[in-house]
Motif scaffolding. Structure first.
Motif, PDB file in Angstrom:
ATOM      1  N   GLU A  43      -8.746   7.369  -5.053  1.00  0.00           N
ATOM      2  CA  GLU A  43      -8.161   7.209  -3.723  1.00  0.00           C
ATOM      3  C   GLU A  43      -8.994   7.938  -2.674  1.00  0.00           C
ATOM      4  O   GLU A  43      -9.197   7.439  -1.562  1.00  0.00           O
ATOM      5  CB  GLU A  43      -6.730   7.726  -3.720  1.00  0.00           C
ATOM      6  N   ARG A  73      -5.057  -1.809  -2.015  1.00  0.00           N
ATOM      7  CA  ARG A  73      -3.906  -1.038  -2.492  1.00  0.00           C
ATOM      8  C   ARG A  73      -4.266   0.426  -2.673  1.00  0.00           C
ATOM      9  O   ARG A  73      -3.480   1.326  -2.360  1.00  0.00           O
ATOM     10  CB  ARG A  73      -3.381  -1.620  -3.804  1.00  0.00           C
ATOM     11  N   ALA A  76      -4.533   2.053   0.807  1.00  0.00           N
ATOM     12  CA  ALA A  76      -3.210   2.242   1.409  1.00  0.00           C
ATOM     13  C   ALA A  76      -2.487   3.428   0.784  1.00  0.00           C
ATOM     14  O   ALA A  76      -1.852   4.233   1.491  1.00  0.00           O
ATOM     15  CB  ALA A  76      -2.383   0.964   1.248  1.00  0.00           C
ATOM     16  N   ALA A  77      -2.588   3.572  -0.535  1.00  0.00           N
ATOM     17  CA  ALA A  77      -1.954   4.705  -1.212  1.00  0.00           C
ATOM     18  C   ALA A  77      -2.582   6.025  -0.776  1.00  0.00           C
ATOM     19  O   ALA A  77      -1.886   7.030  -0.578  1.00  0.00           O
ATOM     20  CB  ALA A  77      -2.079   4.536  -2.730  1.00  0.00           C
ATOM     21  N   ARG A  79      -4.115   6.718   2.125  1.00  0.00           N
ATOM     22  CA  ARG A  79      -3.730   7.030   3.508  1.00  0.00           C
ATOM     23  C   ARG A  79      -2.294   7.530   3.575  1.00  0.00           C
ATOM     24  O   ARG A  79      -1.984   8.453   4.344  1.00  0.00           O
ATOM     25  CB  ARG A  79      -3.918   5.795   4.384  1.00  0.00           C
ATOM     26  N   HIS A  80      -1.420   6.956   2.766  1.00  0.00           N
ATOM     27  CA  HIS A  80      -0.027   7.399   2.750  1.00  0.00           C
ATOM     28  C   HIS A  80       0.079   8.838   2.255  1.00  0.00           C
ATOM     29  O   HIS A  80       0.818   9.653   2.829  1.00  0.00           O
ATOM     30  CB  HIS A  80       0.793   6.476   1.846  1.00  0.00           C
ATOM     31  N   THR A  81      -0.681   9.175   1.215  1.00  0.00           N
ATOM     32  CA  THR A  81      -0.634  10.539   0.670  1.00  0.00           C
ATOM     33  C   THR A  81      -1.151  11.554   1.681  1.00  0.00           C
ATOM     34  O   THR A  81      -0.546  12.622   1.885  1.00  0.00           O
ATOM     35  CB  THR A  81      -1.467  10.621  -0.621  1.00  0.00           C
ATOM     36  N   ALA A  83      -1.246  11.227   4.928  1.00  0.00           N
ATOM     37  CA  ALA A  83      -0.295  11.298   6.031  1.00  0.00           C
ATOM     38  C   ALA A  83       0.884  12.203   5.674  1.00  0.00           C
ATOM     39  O   ALA A  83       1.366  12.978   6.516  1.00  0.00           O
ATOM     40  CB  ALA A  83       0.195   9.895   6.386  1.00  0.00           C
ATOM     41  N   GLN A  84       1.350  12.121   4.438  1.00  0.00           N
ATOM     42  CA  GLN A  84       2.429  13.005   3.998  1.00  0.00           C
ATOM     43  C   GLN A  84       2.016  14.469   4.112  1.00  0.00           C
ATOM     44  O   GLN A  84       2.781  15.313   4.605  1.00  0.00           O
ATOM     45  CB  GLN A  84       2.797  12.699   2.546  1.00  0.00           C
TER      46      GLN A  84
END
Length: 232
Positions: A43, A73, A76-77, A79-81, A83-84
């Motif tokens: 990632e 995919r 996206a995973a 970037r989500h991590t 951002a968290q």
């Protein structure tokens, strides 16, 4: 008693280098008071290629030797991590993932591996200069090559064109009987993809739009990633 299917093995992602820094935390907060999230190494590589190097999805997918869908995919995973971690003040640990470090001084692994494989290309005719047939299950035939030999063998697939159902599965079984290791085609449906995967045959999709010869050349250069799911 109902049988449970085994999960599909996760496809290996290739990264340029292993990360040297593997932990980030908010300043001034003790470790004991922090929650953390995990970012896998593949990632992180997706973030580097897309957001630091500015590569397109297709370019980055080729670097990681995955399909564009898989790269999307993964990105996206990632970037989500991240951002968290930034928005919630969490520690970020970089570890794990199904990955391998690419040898920068050598030819792409896909190109080296592809030179010893028996491949089948769905074709509208028996020669290398015929167009790739966009269908897999109902393709008119297949040009089969045992690379690096470019002498084509033609396998007629006309019988599958007349089948009302099961053409994809029947064609996949025909590939297995011929000892094919990789299939190049345009559209491979879910049932055909499952049958090919069960037989240990890898699939390169969305290859239509050119000649069989052009498809083979792209494959040898490592430009066609192996799919990890059927076409949408």
């Amino acid at each position: 008693m109902r049988e449970t299917s085994m999960p599909r093995p996760r496809q290996c992602r290739y990264v340029a280098v292993a990360p040297h820094v593997t932990y980030f935390k908010p300043r001034g907060i003790p470790m004991t008071a922090l929650e953390e999230v995990r970012l896998s190494v593949d990632e992180l590589e997706a973030l580097r290629l897309a957001d630091l190097e500015g590569m397109t999805g297709s370019e980055a997918a080729r670097c990681m030797r995955v399909s564009r869908h898989t790269f999307g995919r993964t990105l996206a995973a990632a970037r989500h991590t991240v951002a968290q971690a930034l928005c919630r003040g969490l520690a970020l640990r970089i570890e794990g993932g199904t990955y391998a470090v690419a040898d920068a001084g050598a030819a792409p692994a896909s190109a080296k591996e592809n030179t010893m494989q028996k491949i089948a290309i769905s074709s509208e005719g028996p020669t290398l200069d015929d167009a790739v047939d966009p269908r897999f299950g109902r393709a008119g035939g297949f040009v089969i090559l045992a690379l690096p030999d470019m002498t084509p063998q033609y396998l007629d697939n006309g019988a599958s064109q007349t089948m009302s159902m099961g053409a994809g599965i029947e064609t996949a079984e025909r590939m297995a009987r011929e000892g094919v290791q990789v299939v190049l085609s345009g559209y491979v449906g879910p049932k055909a993809f499952e049958a090919l995967t069960a037989a240990g045959i890898k699939v390169c999709q969305n290859v239509d739009g050119g000649s069989v010869r052009e498809a083979v050349e792209r494959f040898v250069k490592g430009e066609l990633p192996f799919a990890d799911a059927p076409n949408k």
